[in-house]
Enzyme design. Structure first.
Site, mmCIF file in Angstrom:
data_model
loop_
_atom_site.group_PDB
_atom_site.id
_atom_site.type_symbol
_atom_site.label_atom_id
_atom_site.label_comp_id
_atom_site.label_asym_id
_atom_site.label_seq_id
_atom_site.Cartn_x
_atom_site.Cartn_y
_atom_site.Cartn_z
ATOM 1 N N ARG A 21 0.676 -1.113 0.126
ATOM 2 C CA ARG A 21 0.252 0.178 0.143
ATOM 3 C C ARG A 21 1.151 1.473 -0.010
ATOM 4 O O ARG A 21 1.543 1.164 0.668
ATOM 5 C CB ARG A 21 -0.962 0.318 1.280
ATOM 6 C CG ARG A 21 -2.097 -1.006 1.151
ATOM 7 C CD ARG A 21 -2.766 -0.826 1.947
ATOM 8 N NE ARG A 21 -2.281 0.115 3.377
ATOM 9 C CZ ARG A 21 -3.158 0.775 3.928
ATOM 10 N NH1 ARG A 21 -4.596 0.310 3.846
ATOM 11 N NH2 ARG A 21 -3.117 0.990 5.684
ATOM 12 N N THR A 63 -1.469 6.994 -0.685
ATOM 13 C CA THR A 63 -3.179 7.154 -1.255
ATOM 14 C C THR A 63 -3.268 5.922 -1.021
ATOM 15 O O THR A 63 -4.715 6.106 -0.788
ATOM 16 C CB THR A 63 -3.092 7.251 -2.306
ATOM 17 O OG1 THR A 63 -1.839 5.810 -3.065
ATOM 18 C CG2 THR A 63 -1.689 8.406 -3.494
ATOM 19 N N ASP A 122 0.765 -3.569 12.044
ATOM 20 C CA ASP A 122 1.063 -3.324 10.885
ATOM 21 C C ASP A 122 1.232 -5.218 9.993
ATOM 22 O O ASP A 122 2.366 -5.932 10.542
ATOM 23 C CB ASP A 122 2.498 -2.855 10.199
ATOM 24 C CG ASP A 122 2.935 -2.946 8.469
ATOM 25 O OD1 ASP A 122 3.094 -3.959 8.634
ATOM 26 O OD2 ASP A 122 2.793 -2.098 7.928
ATOM 27 N N ASP A 174 4.692 -5.996 9.148
ATOM 28 C CA ASP A 174 5.831 -5.836 9.843
ATOM 29 C C ASP A 174 6.333 -6.369 10.809
ATOM 30 O O ASP A 174 6.914 -6.543 11.678
ATOM 31 C CB ASP A 174 5.808 -3.945 10.069
ATOM 32 C CG ASP A 174 6.483 -3.350 9.090
ATOM 33 O OD1 ASP A 174 7.024 -3.497 9.011
ATOM 34 O OD2 ASP A 174 6.001 -2.067 9.705
HETATM 35 C C1 PRP Z 1 -1.372 -4.573 3.992
HETATM 36 C C2 PRP Z 1 -1.646 -6.382 4.638
HETATM 37 C C3 PRP Z 1 -2.692 -6.598 2.888
HETATM 38 C C4 PRP Z 1 -3.539 -4.643 2.760
HETATM 39 C C5 PRP Z 1 -4.348 -4.489 3.970
HETATM 40 O O1 PRP Z 1 -0.058 -5.386 3.510
HETATM 41 O O2 PRP Z 1 -0.962 -7.537 4.455
HETATM 42 O O3 PRP Z 1 -2.099 -6.381 2.424
HETATM 43 O O4 PRP Z 1 -2.102 -4.212 3.882
HETATM 44 O O5 PRP Z 1 -5.620 -3.339 3.369
HETATM 45 P P1 PRP Z 1 -6.118 -2.696 2.030
HETATM 46 O O6 PRP Z 1 -6.944 -3.339 2.815
HETATM 47 O O7 PRP Z 1 -6.221 -0.928 2.638
HETATM 48 O O8 PRP Z 1 -5.354 -2.849 0.525
HETATM 49 P P2 PRP Z 1 1.061 -4.049 3.412
HETATM 50 O O9 PRP Z 1 0.200 -3.051 2.173
HETATM 51 O O10 PRP Z 1 1.278 -3.189 4.199
HETATM 52 O O11 PRP Z 1 1.966 -4.894 2.559
HETATM 53 P P3 PRP Z 1 3.238 -6.024 3.501
HETATM 54 O O12 PRP Z 1 2.612 -7.083 3.875
HETATM 55 O O13 PRP Z 1 4.277 -6.391 2.291
HETATM 56 O O14 PRP Z 1 3.744 -5.047 4.917
HETATM 57 N N1 URA Z 2 -2.633 -3.599 6.798
HETATM 58 C C1 URA Z 2 -1.632 -3.617 7.849
HETATM 59 O O1 URA Z 2 -1.238 -4.257 8.192
HETATM 60 N N2 URA Z 2 -2.664 -3.599 9.159
HETATM 61 C C2 URA Z 2 -3.973 -2.797 8.814
HETATM 62 O O2 URA Z 2 -4.072 -2.717 9.928
HETATM 63 C C3 URA Z 2 -4.547 -1.564 7.982
HETATM 64 C C4 URA Z 2 -3.738 -2.471 6.342
#
Ligand code: PRP
Ligand code: URA
Length: 209
Positions: free
Chosen positions: A104, A108, A200, A203
């Site tokens: 994400r 944005t 997160d 993370d």
């Molecule tokens: C997190 C999570 C989802 C997304 C959800 O990933 O694992 O993929 O956010 O958010 P959304 O419904 O608003 O799209 P992130 O973008 O943090 O990536 P990562 O798993 O690589 O940390």
């Molecule tokens: N992605 C995450 O990992 N946690 C949240 O709460 C939202 C998006």
């Protein structure tokens, strides 16, 4: 409209409460995601088709049931979805695994796709997209878009924690996709994080922050 099912088994709720805690270590977080995914799998896979098989017991020949061997694919959304794969594979070890890489944009909140690697016959498979978090729904929607663009049609989305905003967005964008979640939380905060949520997921799973 796709079905929304909250799998509120006491074991899942208990483990999810530990998962959410700030003081849960990376190691415990990883183990809990794995265990919850496996427990959810029991329900998520309950409609797998069966077929008749003739077997012999010590007493007699009999016709019983076995899994029909329909082709499955588990597709984690990277990174955090990776944590849910082994739990499901422990139930369906022959399933193939595809990967969709997406993050994400922090400004944005829109997802950015950086990798798609799927089984060649993805269009013929029953697909379970896995990601611990369904927040705005942007990542899930784009992942399903990506799968449908490649011919997939039988898609289920499985997450641990969801926000009402994300559920609504995914249901509107893809009414044919059923959603299984371990918890439907309250809302999203101004940064697009689920409240109360667990922070997160990527993370916490990989210990990157
Ligand atoms: C997190 C999570 C989802 C997304 C959800 O990933 O694992 O993929 O956010 O958010 P959304 O419904 O608003 O799209 P992130 O973008 O943090 O990536 P990562 O798993 O690589 O940390
Ligand atoms: N992605 C995450 O990992 N946690 C949240 O709460 C939202 C998006």
């Amino acid at each position: 409209m796709g079905k929304l099912e909250v799998i509120a088994h006491p074991l899942i709720q208990h483990k999810l409460s530990i998962l959410r805690r700030t003081d849960t270590s990376t190691k415990a977080f990883r183990e809990l995601v794995d265990e919850i995914a496996m427990l959810m799998g029991y329900e998520v896979l309950r409609d797998l088709p069966l077929e008749d098989v003739e077997i012999e017991t010590p007493i007699t020949k009999t016709v019983q049931k076995q899994i029909a061997g329909k082709k499955l694919a588990i597709v984690p959304i990277l990174r955090a979805g990776i944590g849910m794969v082994d739990g499901l594979l422990s139930l369906v070890p022959a399933a193939k695994v595809g990967h969709i890489g997406m993050y994400r944009d922090e400004e944005t909140l829109k997802p950015v796709e950086y990798l798609v690697k799927l089984p060649e016959d993805i269009d013929q498979r029953q697909i379970f997209v896995v990601d611990p978090m369904l927040a705005t729904g942007g990542s899930a929607i784009l992942a399903v878009d990506s799968l449908k663009k490649r011919g997939a049609s039988n898609i289920t989305f499985v997450c641990l924690v969801s926000a009402p905003e994300g559920v609504k967005a995914l249901q509107e964008a893809h009414p044919d996709v059923d959603i299984f979640t371990a918890a439907l939380d309250d809302h999203l905060n101004e940064h697009g994080y689920i409240v109360p949520g667990l922070g997160d997921a990527g993370d916490r799973l990989f210990g990157t922050k």
